[in-house]
Design a protein around this motif. Structure first.
Motif, PDB file in Angstrom:
ATOM      1  N   SER A 188       0.898  -1.185   0.000  1.00  0.00           N
ATOM      2  CA  SER A 188       0.000   0.000   0.000  1.00  0.00           C
ATOM      3  C   SER A 188       0.920   1.214   0.000  1.00  0.00           C
ATOM      4  CB  SER A 188      -0.854   0.009   1.283  1.00  0.00           C
ATOM      5  OG  SER A 188      -0.016   0.543   2.325  1.00  0.00           O
ATOM      6  N   PRO A 189       0.363   2.386  -0.162  1.00  0.00           N
ATOM      7  CA  PRO A 189       1.240   3.583  -0.241  1.00  0.00           C
ATOM      8  C   PRO A 189       2.307   3.600   0.856  1.00  0.00           C
ATOM      9  CG  PRO A 189      -1.023   4.237  -0.650  1.00  0.00           C
ATOM     10  CD  PRO A 189      -1.058   2.776  -0.313  1.00  0.00           C
ATOM     11  N   THR A 190       1.993   3.049   2.051  1.00  0.00           N
ATOM     12  CA  THR A 190       3.076   3.154   3.075  1.00  0.00           C
ATOM     13  C   THR A 190       3.515   1.765   3.556  1.00  0.00           C
ATOM     14  OG1 THR A 190       1.318   3.256   4.687  1.00  0.00           O
ATOM     15  CG2 THR A 190       2.287   5.387   3.994  1.00  0.00           C
ATOM     16  N   GLU A 191       2.984   0.659   2.973  1.00  0.00           N
ATOM     17  CA  GLU A 191       3.343  -0.686   3.466  1.00  0.00           C
ATOM     18  C   GLU A 191       4.215  -1.375   2.413  1.00  0.00           C
ATOM     19  OE1 GLU A 191       2.421  -2.210   6.308  1.00  0.00           O
ATOM     20  OE2 GLU A 191       1.624  -0.236   6.959  1.00  0.00           O
ATOM     21  N   LEU A 192       5.402  -1.865   2.824  1.00  0.00           N
ATOM     22  CA  LEU A 192       6.247  -2.651   1.885  1.00  0.00           C
ATOM     23  C   LEU A 192       6.371  -4.077   2.420  1.00  0.00           C
ATOM     24  CD1 LEU A 192       9.309  -0.346   1.056  1.00  0.00           C
ATOM     25  CD2 LEU A 192       7.132  -0.530  -0.122  1.00  0.00           C
ATOM     26  N   SER A 193       6.408  -5.069   1.472  1.00  0.00           N
ATOM     27  CA  SER A 193       6.705  -6.435   1.968  1.00  0.00           C
ATOM     28  C   SER A 193       8.110  -6.770   1.496  1.00  0.00           C
ATOM     29  CB  SER A 193       5.698  -7.439   1.377  1.00  0.00           C
ATOM     30  OG  SER A 193       6.307  -8.044   0.257  1.00  0.00           O
ATOM     31  N   VAL A 194       8.948  -7.225   2.440  1.00  0.00           N
ATOM     32  CA  VAL A 194      10.372  -7.477   2.151  1.00  0.00           C
ATOM     33  C   VAL A 194      10.652  -8.974   2.336  1.00  0.00           C
ATOM     34  CG1 VAL A 194      12.723  -6.959   2.896  1.00  0.00           C
ATOM     35  CG2 VAL A 194      10.939  -5.171   3.063  1.00  0.00           C
ATOM     36  N   GLU A 195      11.396  -9.566   1.375  1.00  0.00           N
ATOM     37  CA  GLU A 195      11.739 -10.997   1.507  1.00  0.00           C
ATOM     38  C   GLU A 195      13.247 -11.118   1.389  1.00  0.00           C
ATOM     39  OE1 GLU A 195      10.165 -13.450  -1.469  1.00  0.00           O
ATOM     40  OE2 GLU A 195      10.831 -15.337  -0.518  1.00  0.00           O
ATOM     41  N   CYS A 196      13.863 -11.798   2.394  1.00  0.00           N
ATOM     42  CA  CYS A 196      15.325 -11.981   2.353  1.00  0.00           C
ATOM     43  C   CYS A 196      15.629 -13.277   1.589  1.00  0.00           C
ATOM     44  CB  CYS A 196      15.838 -12.146   3.795  1.00  0.00           C
ATOM     45  SG  CYS A 196      15.760 -10.592   4.688  1.00  0.00           S
ATOM     46  N   TYR A 197      16.060 -13.113   0.307  1.00  0.00           N
ATOM     47  CA  TYR A 197      16.424 -14.340  -0.421  1.00  0.00           C
ATOM     48  C   TYR A 197      17.693 -14.905   0.157  1.00  0.00           C
ATOM     49  CZ  TYR A 197      13.106 -12.403  -3.812  1.00  0.00           C
ATOM     50  OH  TYR A 197      12.006 -11.904  -4.426  1.00  0.00           O
ATOM     51  N   LYS A 198      18.632 -14.056   0.523  1.00  0.00           N
ATOM     52  CA  LYS A 198      19.920 -14.573   1.027  1.00  0.00           C
ATOM     53  C   LYS A 198      20.475 -13.550   1.987  1.00  0.00           C
ATOM     54  CE  LYS A 198      24.739 -15.320  -0.221  1.00  0.00           C
ATOM     55  NZ  LYS A 198      25.821 -15.030  -1.190  1.00  0.00           N
ATOM     56  N   ARG A 199      21.013 -14.048   3.106  1.00  0.00           N
ATOM     57  CA  ARG A 199      21.740 -13.115   3.986  1.00  0.00           C
ATOM     58  C   ARG A 199      22.885 -13.910   4.629  1.00  0.00           C
ATOM     59  NH1 ARG A 199      17.090 -12.622   8.696  1.00  0.00           N
ATOM     60  NH2 ARG A 199      16.320 -14.761   8.434  1.00  0.00           N
ATOM     61  N   ARG A 200      24.110 -13.437   4.419  1.00  0.00           N
ATOM     62  CA  ARG A 200      25.284 -14.211   4.866  1.00  0.00           C
ATOM     63  C   ARG A 200      25.194 -14.386   6.363  1.00  0.00           C
ATOM     64  NH1 ARG A 200      30.661 -11.801   2.763  1.00  0.00           N
ATOM     65  NH2 ARG A 200      29.974 -12.970   0.918  1.00  0.00           N
ATOM     66  N   GLY A 201      25.368 -15.549   6.829  1.00  0.00           N
ATOM     67  CA  GLY A 201      25.408 -15.828   8.271  1.00  0.00           C
ATOM     68  C   GLY A 201      24.040 -16.209   8.801  1.00  0.00           C
ATOM     69  N   LEU A 202      22.971 -16.148   7.948  1.00  0.00           N
ATOM     70  CA  LEU A 202      21.637 -16.535   8.486  1.00  0.00           C
ATOM     71  C   LEU A 202      20.869 -17.276   7.392  1.00  0.00           C
ATOM     72  CD1 LEU A 202      20.421 -13.280  10.332  1.00  0.00           C
ATOM     73  CD2 LEU A 202      20.886 -15.531  11.362  1.00  0.00           C
ATOM     74  N   TRP A 203      19.909 -18.076   7.872  1.00  0.00           N
ATOM     75  CA  TRP A 203      19.061 -18.733   6.873  1.00  0.00           C
ATOM     76  C   TRP A 203      18.138 -17.684   6.241  1.00  0.00           C
ATOM     77  CZ3 TRP A 203      20.975 -23.151   5.821  1.00  0.00           C
ATOM     78  CH2 TRP A 203      21.598 -23.922   6.833  1.00  0.00           C
ATOM     79  N   PRO A 204      17.754 -17.850   4.938  1.00  0.00           N
ATOM     80  CA  PRO A 204      16.760 -16.910   4.352  1.00  0.00           C
ATOM     81  C   PRO A 204      15.489 -16.920   5.183  1.00  0.00           C
ATOM     82  CG  PRO A 204      17.393 -18.641   2.775  1.00  0.00           C
ATOM     83  CD  PRO A 204      18.140 -18.906   4.051  1.00  0.00           C
ATOM     84  N   GLY A 205      14.915 -15.763   5.541  1.00  0.00           N
ATOM     85  CA  GLY A 205      13.768 -15.697   6.484  1.00  0.00           C
ATOM     86  C   GLY A 205      12.461 -15.543   5.744  1.00  0.00           C
ATOM     87  N   GLN A 206      11.379 -15.478   6.553  1.00  0.00           N
ATOM     88  CA  GLN A 206      10.039 -15.291   5.952  1.00  0.00           C
ATOM     89  C   GLN A 206       9.887 -13.830   5.514  1.00  0.00           C
ATOM     90  OE1 GLN A 206       8.214 -17.547   5.246  1.00  0.00           O
ATOM     91  NE2 GLN A 206       9.586 -19.045   6.285  1.00  0.00           N
ATOM     92  N   PRO A 207       9.071 -13.573   4.488  1.00  0.00           N
ATOM     93  CA  PRO A 207       8.809 -12.147   4.116  1.00  0.00           C
ATOM     94  C   PRO A 207       8.100 -11.416   5.254  1.00  0.00           C
ATOM     95  CG  PRO A 207       7.515 -13.678   2.722  1.00  0.00           C
ATOM     96  CD  PRO A 207       8.371 -14.530   3.630  1.00  0.00           C
ATOM     97  N   PHE A 208       8.470 -10.157   5.469  1.00  0.00           N
ATOM     98  CA  PHE A 208       7.811  -9.362   6.533  1.00  0.00           C
ATOM     99  C   PHE A 208       7.467  -7.981   5.944  1.00  0.00           C
ATOM    100  CE2 PHE A 208      11.496  -6.631   7.068  1.00  0.00           C
ATOM    101  CZ  PHE A 208      12.530  -7.457   6.631  1.00  0.00           C
ATOM    102  N   THR A 209       6.608  -7.279   6.639  1.00  0.00           N
ATOM    103  CA  THR A 209       6.218  -5.951   6.084  1.00  0.00           C
ATOM    104  C   THR A 209       6.772  -4.832   6.981  1.00  0.00           C
ATOM    105  OG1 THR A 209       4.276  -5.856   7.468  1.00  0.00           O
ATOM    106  CG2 THR A 209       4.024  -6.878   5.287  1.00  0.00           C
ATOM    107  N   LEU A 210       7.077  -3.702   6.346  1.00  0.00           N
ATOM    108  CA  LEU A 210       7.503  -2.540   7.164  1.00  0.00           C
ATOM    109  C   LEU A 210       6.832  -1.273   6.596  1.00  0.00           C
ATOM    110  CD1 LEU A 210       9.873  -0.962   5.292  1.00  0.00           C
ATOM    111  CD2 LEU A 210      11.241  -2.867   6.120  1.00  0.00           C
ATOM    112  N   THR A 211       6.696  -0.257   7.487  1.00  0.00           N
ATOM    113  CA  THR A 211       5.975   0.952   7.014  1.00  0.00           C
ATOM    114  C   THR A 211       6.981   2.082   6.696  1.00  0.00           C
ATOM    115  OG1 THR A 211       5.909   1.615   9.310  1.00  0.00           O
ATOM    116  CG2 THR A 211       3.918   0.554   8.415  1.00  0.00           C
ATOM    117  N   LEU A 212       6.725   2.795   5.580  1.00  0.00           N
ATOM    118  CA  LEU A 212       7.609   3.882   5.133  1.00  0.00           C
ATOM    119  C   LEU A 212       7.169   5.193   5.818  1.00  0.00           C
ATOM    120  CD1 LEU A 212       7.874   3.275   1.257  1.00  0.00           C
ATOM    121  CD2 LEU A 212       9.690   3.107   2.974  1.00  0.00           C
TER     122      LEU A 212
END
Lengths: 230, 483, 1065
Positions: A188-212
């Motif tokens: 939505s205009p202020t909601e983003l959904s973020v998905e970590c495909y890869k992050r060194r040192g951690l397993w790829p996590g579930q997608p989460f949302t954050l507000t701008l």
């Protein structure tokens, strides 16, 4: 006589699955400006010396993600190198100084390169990182190959610089040397959904949302009821 | 009368020089032109012959001058430039005398007693100087005398060489005022005392004159008559680096020049290091057998002094240059220098890469130089903001080469709404938006520079993207993307 | 049916006319409550009348003029509304609706976090607002005001529209300030929102709505109007740039981002504001019932002895005065006029007005300050009896209607001239008697003239000001034709679009008010607090206060104004009378010698008739009595000249033509001027009789004549004048001549009564010059600067009349010039004041030292009078030491030795050594002495420079002025002399009159335009001018002119000579 295990662990030569807090301590960590994102990233923020790839269509808040970090980096007396830009129906998009200034970035530090081809773009990115005079390097590469990314990663780690890439090609699941790979989609205009495909040192996590913040999406100008000026 | 001093008067030095530098000097020289001072705009400071013919005079009020000669063109006077021109003339006069002393605003003293034997007498020297000035196209009024002031009077009275000084005592007050440094109050007092000629002054007791007109006045008179020495300050020119290399067999390809140039650059780097200077401009002069010399200018984004960097620049420069003809000899000349502040190298800088301190811009300059060597000027850009209501004028991308001082953050207009990160180079027509999130922000301004706009900006959402659209009399356009 | 826009409203060319989409006035439910006119200097971009006309055209219910801490524009807005109503008389339905349209009076104030708009509901509220504005203005210097929020709590009746800025909402003391406001204002306060559609516009709207809900404050809206139509944005931006003294490029942060601040159409308002807000504006407007004509003005009653009835006291004073004025008893006709006048004064309750003026004049007479009333007041016999004016009704036909007329609401307007040196005493008397808040000076509105407009707009557009100089220098210059803006700006200043913008903006900004300044002497005096009628603010001059309205506003509202003006000639006449211990009345009337002198044009120094043009007219008109002088004073003016009434009058005066009257009814009016209308009153009477104008229309004609350029109503009136007169059988040519005369009267209209007052002084000064030339010359010299001639010319003229002039000397001169009469040869001793740069207190010290003991030598004088080095030098060069030294050079040498008072130097200066150096100095010859005289005194008592040059044979065969009489007509020859006067009167078609002075008198040189343009430099720069030309003798008047063909600059003959020349004014 072999060294005792704990001595070896203390010297940090053994990587343990669960302790991701203290890898390469000498690399500095930059607060992303979003609480949820800090938790998701290794070291609670953007790591210097790591390349980060962000996959998103343009206009989905993908740049607002890094603006708070850029604002802080622009306090350093080093360049923020901005190579190339996304395309919209053939036209090259240009960064608007007013928006960066409104986000708190000191635009005197920003240096723009309009490469005429991919090869020149890669040379510029490398040149910027190798010179050690850039606090951050941003790129919109049209094509990616592993040796390039590895060279960027190496240059990046030598000079405590940050590197963000917004590849203009779809996500390649076959992997890439980049330390962090994220996928962004706007809900939505202020909601983003973020998905970590890869992050060194951690397993790829579930997608989460954050507000701008509101300014990032022009939200403050509230709707005026049924306005049709003549 | 032993001729010991010569005075060169360049009438209208500044005006004549400025006009000759204009693109088309002829018509301007015939047109009436006048100079006015920056701080004192209401009076004419100097005017050329064409203006004088129309009745304009020095110190005439501007309005009167304008009414007498409506076609008069006004040029602002730049004192600094005037001084530079005078120094250039002093430089030129260095060939005629060992001791040259500038007398601002438009005169020079030359000590010629020692030169007489070389030039066979004052007449011959005079003739040679007049000839040299004529070649340069400079109007000149020389004057020779026993003392500097006497030479100055002769110059102002346009009597270059008078064998004896019998006419001196009969000089009127007006003539004296031209040649001698007399202040208006001193002249006024002399008039009120009924003094008309130099002989009247000579008859009066100098002590009485000193108490009534001030010591400087009596000192001037004594210096004129040679009763007191007149100390003058000598002129000496600035430094310059110039090295020449002659090739045994001519060089056909530009890379061939690289090896000899590296040696010259080594010497240049030592020259700069000793004087704590750095430079942004190298001048290469290549001489060929038939063709006239070719002049190359290598300009850097940032002033440089280290040998390695100079070589890097030069190699890139030579890569895309072709020689028009085989080169016989090569001159490397550097005239413009910038002082380098002695930045202490920070021993404690962290191991990997030095955080170049704000003041040592040389370091960050290296990246600029390397990038600008490879990329075209319009490919390397900086961001610039202005307090203009119109978005296109408020945020601009400027090539780095156009290093104008005010690149950077001119504050934005106080009433600037939220702006998208990305802008389209040109607003693109688009259909009427369905879902408006915010707006309108009405911007209607810019009439003063023929790019006036009349737009209502809206923030809309279209399949996930947040867009920045505007409605103008010509319809809807998309202008930016909130990323 | 749309209201036809009045002709006065001119739209800039090429711009979309703001159609009024068909609303009748008052048809839409909206009132604009926040609008600034161009009397918020350099902010508002429209005149008050433009705003009113546009608001009416758009159909608004009301318009509030709320300039920033000022009511300077409200009267003009009110006047515009009156004019509109007058224009729609023929359409009853429209004018009735227009009657509903309401002009609301108000003002806006700014302080850190707030913008306040105060609106006036009734008379009490109006006085409150005036007091508030006066208080804030007078606590700051000119052009600024000091406003503090707490001052709002003084307002008990006004309404308040409150617009807090964003920063206020989360300010710490927001809560209690809001609570205080609500407690104080209760139902008289609204929260104001203004949608400007700029960046944070909707955010402000939302936060304001929440705040209003939270505190239960009613919400309203307004347009923060700065311009009447959107197209005025370019001018508004330009004004902003001028206000910041920068080019528009540089002051972009201060520019409005769009042009929403204009009077918006109903269609637009509906989309921007919710209906209930628009409705609230109408509710507020309905509560503001105050109208400007409710201001009732009472005249001050201080001068009335308590217990007396004003009318009876006035009659008493008038009868006493009448006995004094007519010792042998006034004629029946005069007594009848007095009664008529007193009756009218009683009816209009103007008694206190007369008593106030009487008191001021009585005070001046008690202090021996010479004064005399003029202007329309001079038409009243009562004024004559009260001693306010000196115009004897028997000699001049007094039109009392012109002074006070029954129908007109016009208040009387009396101007009183006082001696220029002592006028300040009268002003301070008025301030002291009535107090600062009951007496103040009227304002004058300084507005943009062509030159200032061009310079400011060019700077705003960022043009090269250097290139603009030639344009400004030549604008309207005497040798260039006075063309308007289009061909004024050549290509060099600007090109293409920039040139068009420059021309459009300069055209627009002309006559925009720039700032308020102080009227020369127009005083407003009120019975009780003036600050209840109009705000008062500080003037630029210390100790002076000014009201915010100008003369025209006062006339519109019928407030009383008295002009305290200054006149140099009155000081000169008083000095003569004092020395001859006579009074003005002792001067014998109709003295033939005086008139003979005037007929010979021997009028140097005489009041009003000493200019070149007057000197040319005197021998042709040959005045013989007082009324001839009244005509002489007013005939050499643009009015009569443009209407070419001069020649016909002269023919009838010299009996070459019989006087005839275009209509029998006009005979009594035009009898005195032989049938030719010369005076303003006559032209008005002419309009009333010949063109059937009513008294009101005739008065409108008179008022618009005075300011016809401003409102441009003249075309309509002139058309009706022409139609009616054609109907009455006048020839078109005659009508056009009359109309040209009307144009000519424009700003220089000369009423007969005005000329009559001046004529008294003309006669008095002429009589004194004729019979006591020495005393007269001394008096004029001591009243400098005044008049037309330099001290040198005045002294030469006195010597030509047999006065012996004695040089300046420390032994016998006073500070002032002194003169002795009565002895067989009158003498004039030049005073020390003539020496350039000598201070008065040094002179007084010399006089004091001289009284104790005569001066032995120069040093004795220097020591005892404690003279400074500069004063000693000046005295020496002016040869004021006379007998104490051989010549001025030796005196200068002696005095320029720095004076050491100690004994040692005393011995040294007397030593032989000192004297032999004196012999080394040259001795000044006649030329040197003459040059030194001019240098230090500006004149010489020795031989005239021309005499010296002629004797040295340097003038070739130039004729002397006196020789010209013998030369035959049309002969050609050379003349040469000092240039003492250059004049180029607007009326003469480009001709320049130059006066050349030589030892025998003056030569009148006439230079045609073509000759002038070819030899411009010589004509304008030469100090000694030689001319070759044709001698032209006018047998009728006996005047000789020389028509110049060639001019030669002879200044280098005496290069150090710089005589004074009276140039071009």
């Amino acid at each position: 006589m072999p060294l005792p295990l704990d001595q070896v662990i203390a010297s940090g030569q053994v990587w343990q699955g669960r302790t991701n807090a203290d890898c390469q301590p000498e690399h500095s960590v930059l607060d992303t400006g979003f609480r949820r994102l800090n938790e998701a990233l290794p070291g609670h923020g953007w790591q210097s010396g790591q390349v980060c790839e962000i996959y998103a269509h343009s206009g989905h808040g993908e740049v607002s993600l890094v603006l708070p970090a850029l604002a802080r980096l622009s306090q350093q007396p080093r360049w923020i190198l901005w190579v190339g830009s996304p395309h919209s129906e053939g036209a090259k998009l240009l960064p608007q100084a007013a928006a960066l200034q409104q986000a708190g970035v000191d635009i005197r530090r920003v240096l723009l390169v309009h490469p005429k081809d991919e090869q020149q773009a890669m040379w510029s990115l490398e040149e910027g990182l190798k010179s050690g005079h850039c606090s951050a390097v941003l790129g919109w590469p049209g094509q990616l190959n592993k040796p390039h990314i590895r060279r960027l990663q190496l240059a990046c780690s030598r000079h405590q610089s940050y590197c963000w890439l917004w590849p203009r090609i779809p996500f390649d699941p076959s992997g890439s040397p980049a330390a962090v790979r994220l996928g962004i989609e706007r809900r939505s205009p202020t909601e983003l959904s973020v998905e970590c495909y890869k992050r060194r040192g951690l397993w790829p996590g579930q997608p989460f949302t954050l507000t701008l913040p509101d300014t990032a999406s022009g939200k403050t100008a509230l709707p005026v009821h049924s306005l049709q000026t003549q | 009368m032993t001729a010991r001093w010569m005075y060169l008067l360049f009438p209208q030095l500044y005006l004549q020089q400025v006009i000759s530098h204009q693109p088309d000097p002829e018509p301007l020289a015939r047109q009436p032109v006048a100079l006015i001072l920056q701080h004192q705009q209401r009076h004419i400071w100097q005017c050329n012959r064409a203006a004088q013919a129309a009745g304009v005079e020095q110190d005439m009020p501007l309005n009167t001058a304008m009414s007498l000669c409506p076609a008069l063109r006004l040029l602002p006077m730049d004192m600094q430039q005037q001084q530079q021109i005078l120094h250039a003339r002093a430089h030129w006069a260095g060939q005629f005398s060992a001791f040259v002393s500038p007398d601002p605003p438009h005169g020079l003293w030359l000590e010629i007693a020692s030169m007489l034997r070389l030039f066979q007498g004052p007449d011959a020297l005079l003739h040679q100087i007049q000839q040299a000035a004529a070649d340069e196209g400079w109007p000149l009024q020389p004057g020779i005398g026993q003392t500097p002031l006497m030479a100055r009077i002769r110059a102002h009275l346009n009597q270059p060489f008078v064998s004896d000084n019998r006419d001196l005592p009969l000089l009127t007050l007006a003539q004296l005022q031209q040649g001698l440094p007399l202040t208006p109050p001193q002249v006024y007092q002399l008039q009120r005392l009924g003094i008309q000629r130099l002989q009247d002054i000579q008859r009066l007791p100098l002590s009485g004159l000193a108490s009534r007109l001030g010591v400087p006045f009596s000192q001037t008179i004594r210096r004129l008559l040679g009763m007191e020495s007149h100390p003058l300050e000598a002129f000496h020119s600035e430094e310059m680096f110039q090295q020449q290399v002659n090739f045994i067999h001519e060089v056909e390809y530009s890379n061939g020049l690289l090896f000899p140039l590296q040696r010259l650059l080594k010497r240049l780097s030592e020259f700069l290091q000793r004087r704590q200077l750095s430079t942004r401009l190298l001048e290469l002069q290549l001489s060929h057998r038939q063709q006239p010399d070719t002049d190359w200018q290598i300009r850097f984004a940032h002033s440089e002094h280290q040998h390695s960097q100079l070589v890097f620049m030069l190699r890139h420069f030579l890569e895309n240059r072709r020689l028009s003809a085989p080169v016989q000899s090569l001159v490397l000349r550097v005239t413009q220098f910038t002082r380098r502040s002695r930045g202490q190298t920070n021993l404690l800088a962290p191991a990997s890469g030095s955080y170049a301190g704000e003041d040592s811009t040389q370091e960050t300059g290296q990246l600029l130089n390397r990038l600008s060597a490879r990329l075209q000027p319009q490919q390397l850009l900086r961001l610039h903001t202005e307090p203009d209501p119109r978005p296109e004028q408020a945020s601009r991308l400027m090539p780095h080469q156009e290093k104008s001082e005010n690149i950077g953050t001119g504050a934005l207009h106080p009433h600037t709404g939220p702006r998208p990160v990305w802008l389209l180079p040109e607003p693109r027509p688009c259909p009427r938006p369905q879902q408006i999130i915010a707006g309108p922000e009405r911007i209607c301004s810019g009439w003063w520079d023929e790019q006036s706009i009349r737009r209502d900006y809206y923030v809309c959402q279209q399949d996930g993207q947040i867009l920045w659209l505007f409605r103008s009399p010509r319809g809807w356009f998309i202008h930016g993307v909130f990323a | 049916m749309a209201v036809p826009l009045p002709p006065g409203l001119v739209y800039p060319r090429g711009l979309r006319l703001m159609t009024s989409n068909g609303n009748e006035p008052g048809s839409i439910p909206y009132a604009e409550l926040h609008c600034v006119s161009n009397f918020s200097f350099l902010r508002g971009a429209s005149h008050p009348h433009e705003l009113i006309q546009q608001a009416v055209a758009l159909g608004y219910q009301a318009l509030a003029i709320t300039d920033e801490c000022s009511l300077a524009g409200v009267v003009r807005a009110w006047q515009a509304l009156q004019d509109l109503q007058q224009e729609t008389e023929n359409n009853p339905q429209l004018s009735e609706q227009l009657h509903h349209f309401r002009l609301i009076i108000g003002s806006e104030f700014y302080c850190d976090h707030h913008r306040f708009v105060v609106l006036v509901t009734d008379k009490a509220a109006y006085s409150e607002l005036c007091r508030l504005i006066s208080q804030t203005r007078r606590s700051a210097d000119k052009g600024h005001y000091h406003f503090d929020r707490q001052q709002l709590f003084q307002l008990q009746h006004c309404l308040l529209l409150w617009q807090p800025q964003q920063a206020f909402y989360h300010h710490t003391e927001a809560q209690d300030f809001t609570a205080d406001l609500l407690r104080h204002f209760k139902d008289r306060i609204w929260l104001l929102t203004e949608r400007m559609l700029d960046a944070d516009d909707s955010w402000r709207f939302v936060t304001a709505s929440h705040f209003a809900q939270q505190w239960q404050i009613p919400l309203t809206c307004a347009g923060q109007v700065h311009m009447h139509i959107a197209e005025r944005q370019t001018l508004q931006d330009c004004l902003t740039a001028i206000r910041h003294n920068q080019s528009i490029e540089h002051c972009r942060p201060y520019l409005f981002t769009n042009n929403e601040r204009h009077l918006r159409s109903w269609h637009k308002l509906q989309h921007i504001y919710p209906p209930e807000l628009l409705q609230s504006t109408v509710a507020i407007a309905r509560r503001c019932e105050f109208k400007l004509d409710e201001i009732c003005y009472q005249y001050p009653t201080d001068t009335l002895p308590d217990g007396q009835d004003a009318a009876r006291y006035l009659r008493q004073l008038t009868e006493a005065g009448c006995r004094k004025r007519f010792p042998q008893g006034a004629s029946a006709e005069i007594l009848a006029t007095i009664d008529k006048e007193l009756q009218l004064i009683r009816e209009k309750e103007y008694e206190h007005y007369f008593l106030t003026i009487y008191d001021i004049v009585r005070f001046a007479r008690s202090q021996q300050i010479l004064c005399q009333g003029r202007g329309s007041a001079a038409n009243s016999v009562v004024c004559y009896c009260l001693g306010i004016t000196n115009v004897n009704p028997a000699e001049v036909s007094l039109l009392f209607e012109r002074f006070i007329s029954a129908e007109r609401r016009e208040p009387p307007d009396i101007d009183v001239d006082f001696e220029s040196q002592r006028r300040e005493e009268v002003i301070q008397y008025i301030y002291q008697k009535y107090g600062r808040d009951r007496a103040a000076l009227a304002a004058t509105v300084v507005s943009y003239r062509p030159k200032s407009a061009l310079r400011d707009v060019a700077q705003a557009l960022g043009l090269d000001l250097l290139a603009l100089e030639p344009v400004l220098a030549n604008f309207g210059y005497r040798y260039k034709k006075e063309t308007w803006l289009d061909d004024l700006v050549e290509q060099r200043v600007a090109r293409g679009e920039k040139l068009q913008q420059l021309q459009y903006l300069v055209g627009e900004i002309l006559r925009f008010p720039r700032h308020l300044s102080q009227h020369v002497g127009g005083f407003v005096i009120a019975r009780d607090k003036l600050t209840d009628l109009v705000p008062i603010e500080n003037a630029a001059m210390a100790g002076r206060t000014v009201i915010q309205w100008d003369k025209e506003d006062l006339e519109t509202l019928g407030l009383m104004k008295v002009d305290i003006l200054s006149l140099g000639m009155l000081s000169a006449i008083r000095r003569c009378l004092q020395q001859l211990n006579m009074t003005l009345a002792d001067i014998p009337r109709d003295d033939p010698a005086t008139y003979a002198m005037l007929q010979k044009a021997d009028s140097v120094g005489v009041f009003q008739v000493e200019s070149r043009a007057q000197m040319n007219m005197l021998p042709r008109l040959r005045p013989e009595n007082y009324y001839d002088l009244v005509v002489q004073v007013s005939i050499v003016r643009p009015g009569p000249i443009h209407g070419d009434m001069v020649h016909p009058y002269l023919k009838r005066r010299n009996k070459e033509e019989e006087p005839d009257y275009p209509m029998e009814a006009l005979k009594p009016i035009l009898k005195r001027t032989l049938g030719i209308p010369l005076f303003q009153e006559q032209v008005i009477a002419f309009a009333m009789v010949a063109a059937d104008f009513t008294a009101a229309e005739a008065d409108l004609l008179r008022r618009s004549m005075a300011s016809w350029r401003k409102k441009g109503h003249m075309q309509k009136l002139q058309q009706r004048l022409q139609d009616n007169m054609l109907k009455n059988g006048f020839s078109l040519a005659y009508i056009q001549r009359l109309q040209r005369q009307l144009l000519g009267f424009g700003e220089y209209g000369f009423p007969e009564s005005h000329a009559a007052s001046f004529a008294l002084l003309v006669y008095a000064s002429a009589w004194l010059k004729c019979h006591h030339p020495a005393v007269f010359c001394a008096a004029i010299l001591n009243s400098q600067p005044m008049g037309f001639y330099s001290p040198a010319q005045l002294i030469n003229d006195a010597r030509a009349h047999g006065v012996e002039t004695l040089p300046v000397s420390v032994e016998s001169s006073q500070w002032q010039h002194t003169a002795q009469t009565g002895t067989e040869k009158p003498w004039l001793r030049l005073g020390l004041r003539l020496i350039h740069g000598l201070s008065e207190d040094s002179a007084q010290r010399i006089l004091a030292a001289r009284q104790q003991a005569a001066f032995q030598d120069i040093n004795d004088c220097r020591l005892r009078a404690r003279l400074s080095q500069r004063d000693s030098n000046r005295l020496a060069s002016a040869n004021a030491f006379g007998a104490l030294s051989d010549n001025r050079y030796q005196a200068r040498w002696a005095v320029s030795e720095p004076l050491q008072a100690d004994l040692l130097s005393q011995a040294l200066t007397d030593s032989q050594w000192q004297n032999d150096s004196l012999s080394a100095l040259n001795t000044p010859d006649e030329t040197a002495n003459m040059l030194e005289d001019y240098q230090s005194l500006g004149l010489t008592l020795g031989r005239h420079p021309m005499a010296i040059l002629r004797e040295q044979g340097k003038l070739g065969n130039s004729l002397r002025a006196v020789d010209l009489q013998q030369q035959p007509h049309n002969d050609e020859g050379f003349v040469c002399g000092l240039v003492t006067c250059r004049q180029r009167p607007g009326t003469a078609a480009g001709v320049t009159f130059v006066t050349l002075e030589d030892e025998s008198g003056s030569v009148n040189l006439v230079v045609w335009l073509t000759t002038a343009e070819k030899q411009l430099k010589t004509l304008t720069q030469a100090r000694i001018l030689q001319a070759y030309g044709r001698i032209e003798k006018d047998s009728a008047s006996g005047i000789t002119h020389v028509i110049a063909y060639r001019l030669l600059d002879r200044s280098q003959l005496l290069s150090d000579l710089h005589p004074y020349s009276h140039n071009y004014h």
